[in-house]
Design a protein around this motif. Structure first.
Motif, PDB file in Angstrom:
ATOM      1  N   UNK A   1      -8.456  58.140  -3.006  1.00  0.00           N
ATOM      2  CA  UNK A   1      -8.475  59.213  -2.012  1.00  0.00           C
ATOM      3  C   UNK A   1      -9.853  59.846  -1.840  1.00  0.00           C
ATOM      4  N   UNK A   2     -10.548  60.054  -2.959  1.00  0.00           N
ATOM      5  CA  UNK A   2     -11.849  60.713  -2.882  1.00  0.00           C
ATOM      6  C   UNK A   2     -12.982  59.734  -2.551  1.00  0.00           C
ATOM      7  N   UNK A   3     -12.720  58.433  -2.733  1.00  0.00           N
ATOM      8  CA  UNK A   3     -13.712  57.393  -2.436  1.00  0.00           C
ATOM      9  C   UNK A   3     -15.021  57.608  -3.203  1.00  0.00           C
TER      10      UNK A   3
ATOM     11  N   UNK B   1     -10.096  49.877 -12.432  1.00  0.00           N
ATOM     12  CA  UNK B   1     -11.059  50.986 -12.372  1.00  0.00           C
ATOM     13  C   UNK B   1     -12.479  50.455 -12.538  1.00  0.00           C
ATOM     14  N   UNK B   2     -12.675  49.539 -13.490  1.00  0.00           N
ATOM     15  CA  UNK B   2     -13.997  48.944 -13.701  1.00  0.00           C
ATOM     16  C   UNK B   2     -14.468  48.215 -12.442  1.00  0.00           C
ATOM     17  N   UNK B   3     -13.563  47.472 -11.818  1.00  0.00           N
ATOM     18  CA  UNK B   3     -13.896  46.745 -10.583  1.00  0.00           C
ATOM     19  C   UNK B   3     -14.318  47.727  -9.484  1.00  0.00           C
ATOM     20  N   UNK B   4     -13.576  48.820  -9.348  1.00  0.00           N
ATOM     21  CA  UNK B   4     -13.892  49.807  -8.303  1.00  0.00           C
ATOM     22  C   UNK B   4     -15.262  50.442  -8.542  1.00  0.00           C
ATOM     23  N   UNK B   5     -15.558  50.781  -9.793  1.00  0.00           N
ATOM     24  CA  UNK B   5     -16.842  51.416 -10.092  1.00  0.00           C
ATOM     25  C   UNK B   5     -17.991  50.434  -9.898  1.00  0.00           C
TER      26      UNK B   5
END
Length: 276
Positions: free
Chosen positions: A73-75, A121-125
């Protein structure tokens, strides 16, 4: 009028202000007393102490849910430590391997779900939100924790009949879990101002660690120490319990400032110097 307003001050605020003024040694003593008080309360209220472990897993799940909401949501991944997530993925992967070969149970499935979300989460970061990642703030050298945990596991490990490599790996994941949050705390200390979702996530981790620690301590008390002997002999049983306590105390200071901030009605958490 002034004295009347002073008398009507929030008692929680008064206590928090008094605690804040105390020297570090007094704060540490008060933290120990508060922790022991909570343990006594949980022992009286919770009859089946296995429920504390379930509650710890639930708290961890809530924290991860908050983290996922922040990323979707916060991107943004601002304020999050990639290194802490990688350490979490490492000890979960090792623990999953050990669970499969040593004691497959419900917790194996729960760890599988946690590992999948942590890898996401790691992939997104690393890829999707890389531009908002505070790499310069995430400067905790992870070999400071990985190497000591590996060396400690070589010398202090379970004394069961399992393969020695599996026993070393099990000890390694226990030790690494205890300190995996340190890079995240370093990021928050460097930033000083912690936004709400990151603060909620870390606080949920703190609650999970305390409940897990309470579960172990109360189980040892209920079994009159038998649980420690059931884990093996030598230093290993004590190190398991010590690791749980270390996890709790690492996050205790942050949780104190988090509660103080929430009670004060602040949307963001401001950390003073020396918290980490």
């Amino acid at each position: 009028m002034g004295s009347g307003r002073a008398m009507r001050k929030n008692p929680v605020h008064v206590v928090a202000t008094w605690v804040k003024r105390q020297p570090p040694k007094v704060k540490a003593f008060l933290a120990v007393v508060a922790g022991m008080g909570l343990l006594v309360f949980l022992r009286l209220v919770v009859h089946d102490h296995d429920n504390l472990f379930v509650a710890a897993e639930a708290s961890h799940a809530i924290g991860i849910s908050v983290l996922i909401y922040k990323l979707i949501k916060e991107k943004t991944c601002a304020g999050l430590s990639l290194k802490s997530q990688e350490l979490t993925a490492l000890f979960l992967a090792v623990r999953l391997y050990c669970s499969f070969v040593m004691e497959f149970d419900l917790h194996t499935l729960l760890d599988s779900a946690t590992l999948i979300t942590t890898l996401w989460v790691i992939y997104m970061i690393r890829f999707k939100l890389r531009s908002s990642y505070m790499e310069d703030k995430d400067n905790f050298p992870i070999y400071y924790v990985v190497v000591p945990c590996a060396l400690l596991a070589l010398f202090i490990r379970p004394t069961t009949s399992h393969n020695i490599v599996n026993r070393i790996l099990w000890a390694f994941c226990v030790y690494l879990e205890a300190v995996s949050v340190l890079p995240q705390l370093r990021v928050m200390q460097n930033v000083k101002i912690v936004e709400p979702f990151t603060a909620h996530y870390v606080f949920a981790l703190g609650v999970a660690r305390f409940l897990s620690c309470a579960h172990w301590v109360l189980q040892v008390l209920d079994s009159r120490g038998y649980l420690l002997t059931a884990l093996g002999h030598g230093l290993w049983p004590s190190m398991v319990l010590l690791s749980e306590i270390v996890q709790t105390f690492i996050l205790a200071d942050f949780c104190y400032y988090y509660v103080q901030s929430v009670l004060g009605g602040h949307l963001v958490l401001r950390l003073p110097s020396g918290v980490v």
